[in-house]
Design an enzyme around this catalytic site. Structure first.
Site, PDB file in Angstrom:
ATOM      1  N   LYS A 162      30.552  48.211  64.049  1.00  0.00           N
ATOM      2  CA  LYS A 162      31.765  48.720  64.239  1.00  0.00           C
ATOM      3  C   LYS A 162      31.714  50.228  64.350  1.00  0.00           C
ATOM      4  O   LYS A 162      31.424  51.092  63.459  1.00  0.00           O
ATOM      5  CB  LYS A 162      32.876  48.345  63.113  1.00  0.00           C
ATOM      6  CG  LYS A 162      34.084  48.805  63.098  1.00  0.00           C
ATOM      7  CD  LYS A 162      34.910  48.210  64.173  1.00  0.00           C
ATOM      8  CE  LYS A 162      36.397  48.802  64.212  1.00  0.00           C
ATOM      9  NZ  LYS A 162      36.998  48.733  63.137  1.00  0.00           N
ATOM     10  N   ALA A 178      47.670  53.673  55.827  1.00  0.00           N
ATOM     11  CA  ALA A 178      47.650  52.828  57.011  1.00  0.00           C
ATOM     12  C   ALA A 178      47.091  51.251  56.770  1.00  0.00           C
ATOM     13  O   ALA A 178      45.882  51.216  56.497  1.00  0.00           O
ATOM     14  CB  ALA A 178      47.198  53.400  58.149  1.00  0.00           C
ATOM     15  N   HIS A 198      38.712  40.148  63.201  1.00  0.00           N
ATOM     16  CA  HIS A 198      38.866  41.523  62.649  1.00  0.00           C
ATOM     17  C   HIS A 198      39.634  41.387  61.357  1.00  0.00           C
ATOM     18  O   HIS A 198      40.857  41.491  61.179  1.00  0.00           O
ATOM     19  CB  HIS A 198      39.525  42.435  63.881  1.00  0.00           C
ATOM     20  CG  HIS A 198      39.728  43.853  63.248  1.00  0.00           C
ATOM     21  ND1 HIS A 198      39.430  44.950  63.965  1.00  0.00           N
ATOM     22  CD2 HIS A 198      40.187  44.665  62.082  1.00  0.00           C
ATOM     23  CE1 HIS A 198      39.564  46.248  63.427  1.00  0.00           C
ATOM     24  NE2 HIS A 198      40.106  45.823  62.441  1.00  0.00           N
ATOM     25  N   HIS A 235      42.068  45.754  67.960  1.00  0.00           N
ATOM     26  CA  HIS A 235      43.368  46.024  68.014  1.00  0.00           C
ATOM     27  C   HIS A 235      44.227  46.792  69.011  1.00  0.00           C
ATOM     28  O   HIS A 235      44.821  47.700  68.697  1.00  0.00           O
ATOM     29  CB  HIS A 235      43.689  46.581  66.632  1.00  0.00           C
ATOM     30  CG  HIS A 235      42.737  47.563  65.992  1.00  0.00           C
ATOM     31  ND1 HIS A 235      42.649  48.673  66.600  1.00  0.00           N
ATOM     32  CD2 HIS A 235      42.160  47.614  64.807  1.00  0.00           C
ATOM     33  CE1 HIS A 235      42.164  49.381  66.334  1.00  0.00           C
ATOM     34  NE2 HIS A 235      41.632  48.768  64.900  1.00  0.00           N
ATOM     35  N   HIS A 245      39.638  43.236  57.027  1.00  0.00           N
ATOM     36  CA  HIS A 245      39.445  43.983  56.138  1.00  0.00           C
ATOM     37  C   HIS A 245      39.525  43.226  54.655  1.00  0.00           C
ATOM     38  O   HIS A 245      40.676  42.676  54.397  1.00  0.00           O
ATOM     39  CB  HIS A 245      40.460  45.120  55.991  1.00  0.00           C
ATOM     40  CG  HIS A 245      40.111  46.017  57.129  1.00  0.00           C
ATOM     41  ND1 HIS A 245      39.210  46.932  57.409  1.00  0.00           N
ATOM     42  CD2 HIS A 245      40.871  46.115  58.283  1.00  0.00           C
ATOM     43  CE1 HIS A 245      39.499  47.561  58.402  1.00  0.00           C
ATOM     44  NE2 HIS A 245      40.463  46.835  59.209  1.00  0.00           N
ATOM     45  N   LEU A 246      38.617  42.998  53.909  1.00  0.00           N
ATOM     46  CA  LEU A 246      38.518  42.295  52.953  1.00  0.00           C
ATOM     47  C   LEU A 246      38.542  43.023  51.536  1.00  0.00           C
ATOM     48  O   LEU A 246      38.677  42.567  50.491  1.00  0.00           O
ATOM     49  CB  LEU A 246      37.367  41.087  52.609  1.00  0.00           C
ATOM     50  CG  LEU A 246      37.782  39.935  53.680  1.00  0.00           C
ATOM     51  CD1 LEU A 246      36.585  38.850  53.332  1.00  0.00           C
ATOM     52  CD2 LEU A 246      39.065  39.296  53.231  1.00  0.00           C
ATOM     53  N   ARG A 247      38.115  44.462  51.849  1.00  0.00           N
ATOM     54  CA  ARG A 247      37.804  45.334  50.660  1.00  0.00           C
ATOM     55  C   ARG A 247      36.748  44.829  49.515  1.00  0.00           C
ATOM     56  O   ARG A 247      36.041  44.038  49.909  1.00  0.00           O
ATOM     57  CB  ARG A 247      39.107  45.480  49.674  1.00  0.00           C
ATOM     58  CG  ARG A 247      40.326  45.739  50.648  1.00  0.00           C
ATOM     59  CD  ARG A 247      40.261  47.086  51.440  1.00  0.00           C
ATOM     60  NE  ARG A 247      41.405  47.469  52.179  1.00  0.00           N
ATOM     61  CZ  ARG A 247      41.825  48.092  53.392  1.00  0.00           C
ATOM     62  NH1 ARG A 247      40.524  48.414  54.001  1.00  0.00           N
ATOM     63  NH2 ARG A 247      42.824  48.340  53.724  1.00  0.00           N
ATOM     64  N   ASP A 287      43.266  42.338  61.668  1.00  0.00           N
ATOM     65  CA  ASP A 287      43.361  43.700  61.208  1.00  0.00           C
ATOM     66  C   ASP A 287      43.976  43.542  59.731  1.00  0.00           C
ATOM     67  O   ASP A 287      44.616  44.722  59.390  1.00  0.00           O
ATOM     68  CB  ASP A 287      43.819  44.678  62.196  1.00  0.00           C
ATOM     69  CG  ASP A 287      43.486  46.185  61.707  1.00  0.00           C
ATOM     70  OD1 ASP A 287      42.638  46.182  60.918  1.00  0.00           O
ATOM     71  OD2 ASP A 287      44.060  47.044  62.169  1.00  0.00           O
ATOM     72  N   HIS A 301      46.507  47.268  51.193  1.00  0.00           N
ATOM     73  CA  HIS A 301      46.458  48.482  50.117  1.00  0.00           C
ATOM     74  C   HIS A 301      47.652  48.168  49.198  1.00  0.00           C
ATOM     75  O   HIS A 301      48.634  47.435  49.230  1.00  0.00           O
ATOM     76  CB  HIS A 301      47.152  49.741  50.988  1.00  0.00           C
ATOM     77  CG  HIS A 301      46.185  50.175  52.114  1.00  0.00           C
ATOM     78  ND1 HIS A 301      45.110  51.016  51.778  1.00  0.00           N
ATOM     79  CD2 HIS A 301      46.125  49.858  53.083  1.00  0.00           C
ATOM     80  CE1 HIS A 301      44.376  51.183  52.883  1.00  0.00           C
ATOM     81  NE2 HIS A 301      45.219  50.699  53.939  1.00  0.00           N
ATOM     82  N   HIS A 356      37.068  51.088  67.137  1.00  0.00           N
ATOM     83  CA  HIS A 356      38.478  51.646  66.874  1.00  0.00           C
ATOM     84  C   HIS A 356      38.684  52.681  68.019  1.00  0.00           C
ATOM     85  O   HIS A 356      38.273  53.813  67.704  1.00  0.00           O
ATOM     86  CB  HIS A 356      38.441  52.037  65.321  1.00  0.00           C
ATOM     87  CG  HIS A 356      39.919  52.554  64.971  1.00  0.00           C
ATOM     88  ND1 HIS A 356      40.545  51.895  64.160  1.00  0.00           N
ATOM     89  CD2 HIS A 356      40.892  53.534  65.679  1.00  0.00           C
ATOM     90  CE1 HIS A 356      41.773  52.384  63.912  1.00  0.00           C
ATOM     91  NE2 HIS A 356      41.949  53.337  64.803  1.00  0.00           N
ATOM     92  N   ASN A 374      34.413  49.316  56.633  1.00  0.00           N
ATOM     93  CA  ASN A 374      34.829  50.555  55.881  1.00  0.00           C
ATOM     94  C   ASN A 374      35.093  50.684  54.541  1.00  0.00           C
ATOM     95  O   ASN A 374      36.299  50.974  54.055  1.00  0.00           O
ATOM     96  CB  ASN A 374      36.113  51.162  56.835  1.00  0.00           C
ATOM     97  CG  ASN A 374      37.324  50.101  56.858  1.00  0.00           C
ATOM     98  OD1 ASN A 374      37.033  48.969  56.559  1.00  0.00           O
ATOM     99  ND2 ASN A 374      38.570  50.692  57.268  1.00  0.00           N
TER     100      ASN A 374
HETATM  101  C1  NCD Z   1      42.672  49.635  58.180  1.00  0.00           C
HETATM  102  C2  NCD Z   1      42.233  49.912  56.904  1.00  0.00           C
HETATM  103  O1  NCD Z   1      43.083  50.040  55.882  1.00  0.00           O
HETATM  104  O2  NCD Z   1      41.162  49.632  56.770  1.00  0.00           O
HETATM  105  N1  NCD Z   1      43.903  50.241  58.477  1.00  0.00           N
HETATM  106  C3  NCD Z   1      44.679  50.036  59.409  1.00  0.00           C
HETATM  107  O3  NCD Z   1      46.008  50.624  59.695  1.00  0.00           O
HETATM  108  N2  NCD Z   1      44.429  49.186  60.185  1.00  0.00           N
HETATM  109  C4  NCD Z   1      41.576  50.537  59.050  1.00  0.00           C
HETATM  110  C5  NCD Z   1      41.755  50.127  60.459  1.00  0.00           C
HETATM  111  O4  NCD Z   1      41.363  49.162  61.124  1.00  0.00           O
HETATM  112  O5  NCD Z   1      42.337  51.205  61.139  1.00  0.00           O
HETATM  113 ZN    ZN Z   2      40.906  47.333  60.949  1.00  0.00          ZN
END
Ligand code: NCD
Ligand code: ZN
Length: 330
Positions: free
Chosen positions: A94, A253, A12, A165, A14-16, A237, A241, A131, A40
């Site tokens: 997802k 978050a 899991h 998560h 996030h690479l943006r 996860d 940011h 999620h 996302n």
């Molecule tokens: C994630 C994100 O910033 O994309 N943020 C997080 O707090 N985990 C999204 C997610 O997995 O809820």
């Molecule tokens: Zn996530």
């Protein structure tokens, strides 16, 4: 002493996109044989074409020669034909409840209206990653979502459902009742409770969704992971940011853990006297649950102290400044 980890997988991540993606991808690609890439983005990855473009962008980042991005689609109502075409190119779909976390506005609003897509996914063997939070009181959101997991697990007994998560003792318990449910656990949810986030000075870098819970929940997650629970796999996860989105009013978050994962996990497992179970958590259980054959990649950790940097350019890593006993042999 050294530890060799075979084909570690982050289930899991996030690479943006753009500069952020170029900055963070090498950390994951340098430690892992593969990762499940969350969809996302500002414009969600909700078609095969978008997934293909995104995968290509990821593979143009540094360090990715021996790294496999396992792509996901953002859940929406897909036709059977769309899923037939997508099936070989994705690891799963997802599902986000609408508005529940970063860039999830286009998520699901009515859980009783998606049975046709879930039925196609079950038939075609496409896993459903969720999620699992309601819009209720923040500490109860995961627990309140559990009936939906139960419903899906019973209505679609051949659908592989992954509770992403998880943070509560209740979610761990649910695993015992349904063989078709798996779960991912993050690094940070194995270490912190709500106290670490808001109990002293507010810690924006520990603010994430789902929020860290109680000491009892932390203990339940640790017990499950450090006993080698066969339905629980690692998913970081890691969700970066930029500083101005963390140190501000309306903090975003997400915890950026990607640079520190394997050395810190080794320390946790060693402290629990369970180093022998790290390989399972970091790869083998995921391979079994998802029927994966990952790229061959051995990562060696050595017992050499390593201080986690305070900052990586504009990003503050989880555990910043902490000295770890393990480091990755380059
Ligand atoms: C994630 C994100 O910033 O994309 N943020 C997080 O707090 N985990 C999204 C997610 O997995 O809820
Ligand atoms: Zn996530």
């Amino acid at each position: 002493m050294r530890i060799i980890l075979h084909s570690p997988l982050d289930m899991h991540l996030h690479l943006r996109q753009g500069e952020m993606m170029q900055a963070v991808t090498p950390f994951s690609a340098g430690q892992f044989a593969g990762a499940v890439i969350m969809p996302n983005l500002v414009s969600p990855v909700d078609s095969l074409e978008k997934a293909a473009v995104y995968k290509k962008e990821i593979l143009q980042c540094g360090n990715t020669e021996n790294f496999r991005p396992y792509m996901t689609l953002f859940f929406k109502q897909y036709s059977r034909q769309e899923l037939i075409e997508a099936r070989d190119s994705i690891i799963g779909i997802k599902l986000y409840p609408a508005g529940i976390t970063t860039q999830s506005e286009k998520g699901v609003t009515d859980f009783s209206a998606i049975n046709s897509t879930l039925g196609y996914m079950e038939e075609l063997g496409i896993p459903l990653l969720i999620h699992g939070e309601t819009a209720g009181f923040v500490m109860d959101r995961e627990k309140e979502f559990l009936p939906i997991y139960r419903q899906f697990a019973e209505d679609f007994p051949n659908l592989h459902i992954i509770m992403e998560h998880i943070t509560t003792a209740d979610a761990v318990q649910l695993l015992d009742r349904y063989a078709n449910i798996s779960a991912t656990v993050t690094l940070h949810h194995l270490m912190i409770t709500l106290d670490d986030v808001i109990g002293g000075q507010l810690e924006p870098d520990l603010f994430c969704k789902p929020i860290a819970k109680t000491p009892k929940d932390l203990a339940a997650l640790q017990d499950a992971v450090f006993s080698g629970h066969p339905q629980i796999m690692f998913g970081s996860d890691s969700a970066p940011h930029p500083r101005h989105k963390k140190e501000c009013c309306g903090c975003a978050a997400g915890i950026f853990s990607a640079p520190v994962i394997l050395p810190l996990l080794a320390e946790l497992f060693e402290d629990a006297g369970k180093l022998n179970l790290l390989q399972g958590f970091i790869s083998d259980i995921a391979c079994t649950r998802y029927a994966l054959q990952p790229l061959e990649k051995n990562i060696t950790l050595e017992q050499k102290p390593w201080k986690i940097p305070e900052l990586y350019n504009d990003l503050k890593p989880f555990g910043a400044g902490r000295v770890l006993r393990w480091s990755q042999l380059q």
